[in-house]
Design a protein around this motif. Structure first.
Motif, PDB file in Angstrom:
ATOM      1  N   GLU A 123       2.367  10.734  -0.601  1.00  0.00           N
ATOM      2  CA  GLU A 123       3.358  11.095   0.411  1.00  0.00           C
ATOM      3  C   GLU A 123       3.764   9.852   1.192  1.00  0.00           C
ATOM      4  OE1 GLU A 123       0.843  13.909   2.403  1.00  0.00           O
ATOM      5  OE2 GLU A 123       1.995  15.600   1.601  1.00  0.00           O
ATOM      6  N   MET A 124       5.067   9.681   1.349  1.00  0.00           N
ATOM      7  CA  MET A 124       5.614   8.587   2.156  1.00  0.00           C
ATOM      8  C   MET A 124       6.343   9.172   3.355  1.00  0.00           C
ATOM      9  SD  MET A 124       7.224   5.689  -0.349  1.00  0.00           S
ATOM     10  CE  MET A 124       6.225   4.795  -1.536  1.00  0.00           C
ATOM     11  N   ASP A 125       6.029   8.655   4.532  1.00  0.00           N
ATOM     12  CA  ASP A 125       6.711   9.090   5.747  1.00  0.00           C
ATOM     13  C   ASP A 125       8.049   8.365   5.887  1.00  0.00           C
ATOM     14  OD1 ASP A 125       4.590  10.691   6.253  1.00  0.00           O
ATOM     15  OD2 ASP A 125       3.726   9.452   7.850  1.00  0.00           O
ATOM     16  N   PRO A 126       8.887   8.793   6.824  1.00  0.00           N
ATOM     17  CA  PRO A 126      10.115   8.027   7.099  1.00  0.00           C
ATOM     18  C   PRO A 126       9.785   6.593   7.512  1.00  0.00           C
ATOM     19  CG  PRO A 126      10.236  10.202   8.098  1.00  0.00           C
ATOM     20  CD  PRO A 126       8.836  10.052   7.592  1.00  0.00           C
TER      21      PRO A 126
ATOM     22  N   HIS B  47       4.060   4.607   6.644  1.00  0.00           N
ATOM     23  CA  HIS B  47       2.794   5.310   6.459  1.00  0.00           C
ATOM     24  C   HIS B  47       2.813   5.989   5.091  1.00  0.00           C
ATOM     25  CE1 HIS B  47       1.327   4.973  10.674  1.00  0.00           C
ATOM     26  NE2 HIS B  47       2.625   4.806  10.896  1.00  0.00           N
ATOM     27  N   LEU B  48       1.722   5.818   4.375  1.00  0.00           N
ATOM     28  CA  LEU B  48       1.624   6.326   3.010  1.00  0.00           C
ATOM     29  C   LEU B  48       0.277   7.019   2.846  1.00  0.00           C
ATOM     30  CD1 LEU B  48       2.774   4.504  -0.162  1.00  0.00           C
ATOM     31  CD2 LEU B  48       0.431   5.314  -0.078  1.00  0.00           C
ATOM     32  N   HIS B  49       0.299   8.201   2.236  1.00  0.00           N
ATOM     33  CA  HIS B  49      -0.919   8.986   2.041  1.00  0.00           C
ATOM     34  C   HIS B  49      -1.101   9.264   0.550  1.00  0.00           C
ATOM     35  CE1 HIS B  49      -0.460   9.647   6.357  1.00  0.00           C
ATOM     36  NE2 HIS B  49       0.773  10.075   6.106  1.00  0.00           N
ATOM     37  N   ILE B  50      -2.302   9.062   0.083  1.00  0.00           N
ATOM     38  CA  ILE B  50      -2.635   9.320  -1.318  1.00  0.00           C
ATOM     39  C   ILE B  50      -3.750  10.360  -1.348  1.00  0.00           C
ATOM     40  CG2 ILE B  50      -3.478   8.335  -3.480  1.00  0.00           C
ATOM     41  CD1 ILE B  50      -2.350   5.656  -2.629  1.00  0.00           C
ATOM     42  N   ARG B  51      -3.460  11.509  -1.953  1.00  0.00           N
ATOM     43  CA  ARG B  51      -4.454  12.581  -2.085  1.00  0.00           C
ATOM     44  C   ARG B  51      -4.711  12.822  -3.568  1.00  0.00           C
ATOM     45  NH1 ARG B  51      -5.304  15.286   2.683  1.00  0.00           N
ATOM     46  NH2 ARG B  51      -3.750  14.963   4.337  1.00  0.00           N
ATOM     47  N   ARG B  52      -5.880  12.413  -4.001  1.00  0.00           N
ATOM     48  CA  ARG B  52      -6.240  12.632  -5.404  1.00  0.00           C
ATOM     49  C   ARG B  52      -6.655  14.083  -5.639  1.00  0.00           C
ATOM     50  NH1 ARG B  52      -6.534   7.777  -8.032  1.00  0.00           N
ATOM     51  NH2 ARG B  52      -6.524   5.938  -6.681  1.00  0.00           N
TER      52      ARG B  52
ATOM     53  N   GLY C  65      -5.224   7.532   3.972  1.00  0.00           N
ATOM     54  CA  GLY C  65      -3.950   7.229   4.603  1.00  0.00           C
ATOM     55  C   GLY C  65      -3.857   5.755   4.938  1.00  0.00           C
ATOM     56  N   PHE C  66      -2.684   5.169   4.744  1.00  0.00           N
ATOM     57  CA  PHE C  66      -2.506   3.733   4.913  1.00  0.00           C
ATOM     58  C   PHE C  66      -1.249   3.458   5.736  1.00  0.00           C
ATOM     59  CE2 PHE C  66      -4.444   4.764   0.879  1.00  0.00           C
ATOM     60  CZ  PHE C  66      -5.588   3.988   0.867  1.00  0.00           C
ATOM     61  N   ARG C  67      -1.332   2.412   6.533  1.00  0.00           N
ATOM     62  CA  ARG C  67      -0.181   1.937   7.302  1.00  0.00           C
ATOM     63  C   ARG C  67       0.168   0.541   6.808  1.00  0.00           C
ATOM     64  NH1 ARG C  67       0.549  -1.312  11.687  1.00  0.00           N
ATOM     65  NH2 ARG C  67      -1.723  -1.546  11.894  1.00  0.00           N
ATOM     66  N   LEU C  68       1.374   0.399   6.301  1.00  0.00           N
ATOM     67  CA  LEU C  68       1.828  -0.878   5.761  1.00  0.00           C
ATOM     68  C   LEU C  68       2.874  -1.486   6.683  1.00  0.00           C
ATOM     69  CD1 LEU C  68       2.276   0.041   1.976  1.00  0.00           C
ATOM     70  CD2 LEU C  68       0.231  -0.809   3.135  1.00  0.00           C
ATOM     71  N   GLN C  69       2.690  -2.753   6.992  1.00  0.00           N
ATOM     72  CA  GLN C  69       3.688  -3.503   7.742  1.00  0.00           C
ATOM     73  C   GLN C  69       4.404  -4.453   6.787  1.00  0.00           C
ATOM     74  OE1 GLN C  69       1.944  -5.451  11.122  1.00  0.00           O
ATOM     75  NE2 GLN C  69       1.615  -3.549  12.237  1.00  0.00           N
TER      76      GLN C  69
END
Length: 269
Positions: free
Chosen positions: A219-222, A234-239, A246-250
């Motif tokens: 899942e990718m947020d706006p 913000h990116l979430h990976i649910r296996r 959950g990850f926050r990328l700058q």
């Protein structure tokens, strides 16, 4: 002149072997101090020879000083842990490091991925710390964000996806062989496009309900634009429903190319 010749002859005759003292005379003339000095000299010579040989062999075996970048790259493709990530970047340069990144993402064996994961993560971090054109352009090509004609939002999302999944952009299916799905929460005005994800992709509005997942979900947020040159995603990976992170990328836009400059894990389960 005659005196000079006679002096030279006397000096030369003094160097003749029959004028030298015999070995027994040498031994008889030695005292304990002299023997100690001789022993120290012999020991120093032996230690010097030993360390010169062993040190030379160690350096050649571990660091392979005389190896060319092509040879180093070929060996790293066999074992990416032969050098530290810092050594890889310094020995190969940006372009060859990019080739290694592209190659490493294609190998799917468990042994390789176990070694490659941490090396890849550190290589990306090291390249992102350099603001020069070479490393930035190498990262942009790796992230597939070098095309300035594409909208920034597409390039940012593709960069984030490759940063987490590699260039193959593939997430393994679950135990029931259900394929992974990519869900993107986007602004209504955001341009939709192909991110190259290996699986179905859904573009959803921020408040739009989504159906229950059948397998792994990304899942990718706006996208949150801080400035025209800085963005956060913000990116979430649910296996599975119980396992994920959950990850926050700058991201920063350097020379019209987007690269990930910082990653933070927000949660894990």
């Amino acid at each position: 002149m005659q005196e000079l010749v006679e002096s030279f002859e006397r000096f030369w005759s003094s160097l003749l072997p029959d004028r030298w003292p015999s070995f027994n005379q040498f031994v008889e003339a030695m005292d304990p101090v002299a023997w100690t000095l001789v022993a120290l000299l012999i020991g120093a010579v032996a230690v010097g020879i030993f360390f010169s040989i062993t040190t030379r062999r160690t350096f050649l075996r571990a660091d392979e000083v005389e190896a060319t970048p092509e040879m180093v790259l070929a060996r790293l493709k066999q074992d990416p842990t032969r050098l530290s990530p810092v050594g890889i970047v310094s020995r190969l340069g940006a372009d060859a490091t990019l080739e290694l990144l592209e190659y490493g993402d294609q190998i799917r064996t468990h042994e390789w991925r176990y070694k490659w994961s941490s090396v890849r993560e550190e290589l990306l971090r090291l390249l992102s710390q350099q603001n020069a054109f070479g490393p930035t352009y190498a990262l942009a090509r790796y992230y597939r964000s070098a095309d300035n004609q594409e909208p920034d939002t597409l390039r940012i999302r593709r960069t984030a996806l490759i940063h987490k999944l590699g260039t193959v952009r593939h997430l393994e299916p679950d135990a029931d062989n259900n394929p992974a799905e990519l869900r993107i929460r986007c602004h209504p005005a955001e341009v939709e496009g192909d991110l190259g994800f290996d699986g179905p992709t859904q573009w959803l509005l921020p408040d739009e309900p989504a159906p229950p997942p059948n397998g792994p979900v990304i899942e990718m947020d706006p996208i949150d634009f801080r400035t025209l040159q800085d963005a956060e995603l913000h990116l979430h990976i649910r296996r599975t429903p119980m396992v994920g992170g959950g990850f926050r990328l700058q991201l920063q836009k350097r020379r019209n190319m987007w690269v990930v400059v910082e990653e933070e894990m927000e949660w894990v389960s």
